[in-house]
Design a protein around this motif. Structure first.
Motif, PDB file in Angstrom:
ATOM      1  N   ALA A 245       0.826  -1.199   0.000  1.00 31.44           N
ATOM      2  CA  ALA A 245       0.000   0.000   0.000  1.00 31.44           C
ATOM      3  C   ALA A 245       0.866   1.256   0.000  1.00 31.44           C
ATOM      4  O   ALA A 245       0.535   2.255  -0.656  1.00 31.44           O
ATOM      5  N   ALA A 246       1.984   1.206   0.724  1.00 26.84           N
ATOM      6  CA  ALA A 246       2.888   2.356   0.743  1.00 26.84           C
ATOM      7  C   ALA A 246       3.471   2.604  -0.641  1.00 26.84           C
ATOM      8  O   ALA A 246       3.501   3.746  -1.125  1.00 26.84           O
ATOM      9  N   ILE A 247       3.925   1.542  -1.295  1.00 25.54           N
ATOM     10  CA  ILE A 247       4.512   1.684  -2.633  1.00 25.54           C
ATOM     11  C   ILE A 247       3.471   2.200  -3.615  1.00 25.54           C
ATOM     12  O   ILE A 247       3.768   3.046  -4.474  1.00 25.54           O
ATOM     13  N   THR A 248       2.246   1.731  -3.511  1.00 23.42           N
ATOM     14  CA  THR A 248       1.174   2.200  -4.395  1.00 23.42           C
ATOM     15  C   THR A 248       0.953   3.706  -4.239  1.00 23.42           C
ATOM     16  O   THR A 248       0.725   4.414  -5.231  1.00 23.42           O
ATOM     17  N   SER A 249       1.029   4.207  -3.016  1.00 22.18           N
ATOM     18  CA  SER A 249       0.806   5.638  -2.796  1.00 22.18           C
ATOM     19  C   SER A 249       1.883   6.494  -3.444  1.00 22.18           C
ATOM     20  O   SER A 249       1.655   7.676  -3.740  1.00 22.18           O
ATOM     21  N   HIS A 250       3.043   5.910  -3.705  1.00 26.19           N
ATOM     22  CA  HIS A 250       4.151   6.671  -4.282  1.00 26.19           C
ATOM     23  C   HIS A 250       3.936   7.000  -5.761  1.00 26.19           C
ATOM     24  O   HIS A 250       4.667   7.834  -6.312  1.00 26.19           O
ATOM     25  N   GLN A 251       2.985   6.345  -6.392  1.00 27.35           N
ATOM     26  CA  GLN A 251       2.780   6.588  -7.823  1.00 27.35           C
ATOM     27  C   GLN A 251       2.327   8.024  -8.083  1.00 27.35           C
ATOM     28  O   GLN A 251       2.394   8.500  -9.231  1.00 27.35           O
ATOM     29  N   TYR A 252       1.889   8.715  -7.061  1.00 27.74           N
ATOM     30  CA  TYR A 252       1.440  10.100  -7.215  1.00 27.74           C
ATOM     31  C   TYR A 252       2.537  11.109  -6.880  1.00 27.74           C
ATOM     32  O   TYR A 252       2.267  12.312  -6.794  1.00 27.74           O
ATOM     33  N   ASN A 253       3.756  10.626  -6.691  1.00 23.87           N
ATOM     34  CA  ASN A 253       4.854  11.523  -6.353  1.00 23.87           C
ATOM     35  C   ASN A 253       5.120  12.536  -7.463  1.00 23.87           C
ATOM     36  O   ASN A 253       4.846  12.286  -8.642  1.00 23.87           O
ATOM     37  N   GLY A 254       5.687  13.675  -7.077  1.00 20.27           N
ATOM     38  CA  GLY A 254       6.011  14.717  -8.033  1.00 20.27           C
ATOM     39  C   GLY A 254       7.185  14.333  -8.924  1.00 20.27           C
ATOM     40  O   GLY A 254       8.015  13.493  -8.574  1.00 20.27           O
ATOM     41  N   ASN A 255       7.247  14.962 -10.078  1.00 21.28           N
ATOM     42  CA  ASN A 255       8.348  14.768 -11.038  1.00 21.28           C
ATOM     43  C   ASN A 255       9.259  15.988 -10.944  1.00 21.28           C
ATOM     44  O   ASN A 255       8.931  17.055 -11.452  1.00 21.28           O
ATOM     45  N   ILE A 256      10.394  15.826 -10.288  1.00 23.83           N
ATOM     46  CA  ILE A 256      11.257  16.972 -10.030  1.00 23.83           C
ATOM     47  C   ILE A 256      11.878  17.505 -11.319  1.00 23.83           C
ATOM     48  O   ILE A 256      12.159  18.709 -11.429  1.00 23.83           O
ATOM     49  N   TYR A 257      12.063  16.645 -12.308  1.00 28.46           N
ATOM     50  CA  TYR A 257      12.599  17.122 -13.591  1.00 28.46           C
ATOM     51  C   TYR A 257      11.627  18.111 -14.233  1.00 28.46           C
ATOM     52  O   TYR A 257      12.029  19.193 -14.667  1.00 28.46           O
ATOM     53  N   ASP A 258      10.347  17.754 -14.265  1.00 25.39           N
ATOM     54  CA  ASP A 258       9.354  18.662 -14.836  1.00 25.39           C
ATOM     55  C   ASP A 258       9.272  19.968 -14.046  1.00 25.39           C
ATOM     56  O   ASP A 258       9.103  21.052 -14.622  1.00 25.39           O
ATOM     57  N   THR A 259       9.399  19.858 -12.723  1.00 22.54           N
ATOM     58  CA  THR A 259       9.347  21.045 -11.884  1.00 22.54           C
ATOM     59  C   THR A 259      10.492  21.999 -12.204  1.00 22.54           C
ATOM     60  O   THR A 259      10.297  23.203 -12.377  1.00 22.54           O
ATOM     61  N   VAL A 260      11.698  21.450 -12.296  1.00 24.13           N
ATOM     62  CA  VAL A 260      12.872  22.291 -12.564  1.00 24.13           C
ATOM     63  C   VAL A 260      12.816  22.884 -13.963  1.00 24.13           C
ATOM     64  O   VAL A 260      13.160  24.055 -14.176  1.00 24.13           O
ATOM     65  N   MET A 261      12.362  22.101 -14.941  1.00 21.16           N
ATOM     66  CA  MET A 261      12.305  22.603 -16.312  1.00 21.16           C
ATOM     67  C   MET A 261      11.274  23.720 -16.468  1.00 21.16           C
ATOM     68  O   MET A 261      11.372  24.538 -17.383  1.00 21.16           O
TER      69      MET A 261
END
Length: 322
Positions: A245-261
């Motif tokens: 369940a913890a690993i499943t919740s990580h699928q919504y994590n932010g994309n730092i590459y997109d943020t920086v770009m």
């Protein structure tokens, strides 16, 4: 909670090449003896060798945050401690797995050094990483930093704790150790940020004004792999049922590459889920809070640590603390 006494064969003692001795010299002020040297701003401290792996008690458990997020922590203590014995705690805050499944304690030389010198050692997975639940958006988000405060209080309240904590770590963990000082937590006694950024925009995101896209592309790929527990090594579960369940919740994590770009200027509002400028996710943006903490900071870096070398110099020249 999974708790067990780890018994493993002893390994040969290796030289400890990080700055544990330096951290011990700065130390947790309440636990060090009075200085005897001419310079009374330093306390004498004699390092003990690493404790044997077979002499360590370790367990993992979840600590619940106010919003319901489950933060995974692993505790390491001397196995032969007295029933009423308490310890100051060194805390590692990481998004790179607090512990690796199957890793022998013999190989964890820093941890064994800490415990052998009278400290409890606590490692935590920040929200949205490792075995913790929730969503990771950007480094040291307001929600993540608030978790540090809760964890430090939780540690201080345990029956094996003497109420004093110190944070330390390198790179991301160094930034987390430093950001913990911005919370004003009254259990925190010392901070050791090792080879970590101070002004993230200038040190890492766009050194010299050039966007560091290749680094963030590779870093995002690595983060995505470990957050999915799909790398060459995997995280130590807290128990036998909670990890999927913890690993499943990580699928919504932010994309730092997109943020920086998407970021062109320091004051761009590009951080997901946070109505703050991008530049606020950086220790240098909290100079007043860091100085107000009154905590001793021991920064460590090396000649080949790239932008982290610059960050350490900036920290030294900027923050007026012990």
């Amino acid at each position: 909670m999974t708790k067990h006494l780890t018994k493993q064969h002893s390994a040969s003692r290796h030289a400890f090449r990080t700055a544990v001795s330096a951290f011990a010299l700065v130390g947790l002020a309440a636990t060090l003896p009075s200085a005897q040297a001419e310079d009374t701003s330093w306390a004498s401290y004699e390092l003990a060798p690493p404790i044997e792996a077979s002499d360590i008690e370790t367990w993992s458990e979840y600590v619940t945050m106010p919003d319901g997020t489950q933060i995974a922590v692993t505790v390491y203590l001397p196995a032969d401690r007295a029933e009423d014995e308490t310890f100051p705690s060194l805390v590692r805050i990481t998004r790179y797995l607090r512990a690796v499944y199957g890793q022998p304690l013999e190989s964890m030389i820093p941890m064994r050094r800490y415990v052998g010198n009278g400290y409890a050692y606590v490692a935590m997975d920040v929200r949205g990483t490792g075995a913790s639940t929730g969503r990771w958006s950007v480094p040291w988000s307001p929600e993540e930093v608030a978790d540090y405060d809760v964890i430090l209080d939780w540690i201080a309240a345990q029956d094996w704790s003497n109420g004093d904590t110190g944070t330390l770590g390198g790179s991301y963990e160094g930034g987390a150790a430093e950001m913990a000082a911005t919370t004003g937590n009254d259990t925190l006694r010392a901070v050791m940020p090792m080879f970590s950024a101070f002004d993230v925009f200038a040190d890492v995101s766009a050194p010299g004004g050039v966007r560091n896209s290749s680094f963030f592309e590779r870093w995002t790929g690595f983060n995505s792999a470990i957050d999915a527990n799909a790398y060459d090594f995997t995280v130590l579960p807290v128990d036998d049922v909670s990890l999927p369940a913890a690993i499943t919740s990580h699928q919504y994590n932010g994309n730092i590459y997109d943020t920086v770009m998407a970021m062109h200027f320091r004051d761009d509002y590009v951080i997901p889920d946070a109505a703050i400028e991008a530049d606020k996710n950086s220790p240098h943006a909290y100079i007043e809070e860091l100085e107000a903490s009154g905590l001793p900071f021991y920064g460590l870096t090396g000649w080949y640590d790239s932008s982290f070398l610059t960050g350490s110099i900036k920290r030294f020249l900027t923050i007026d603390t012990p």
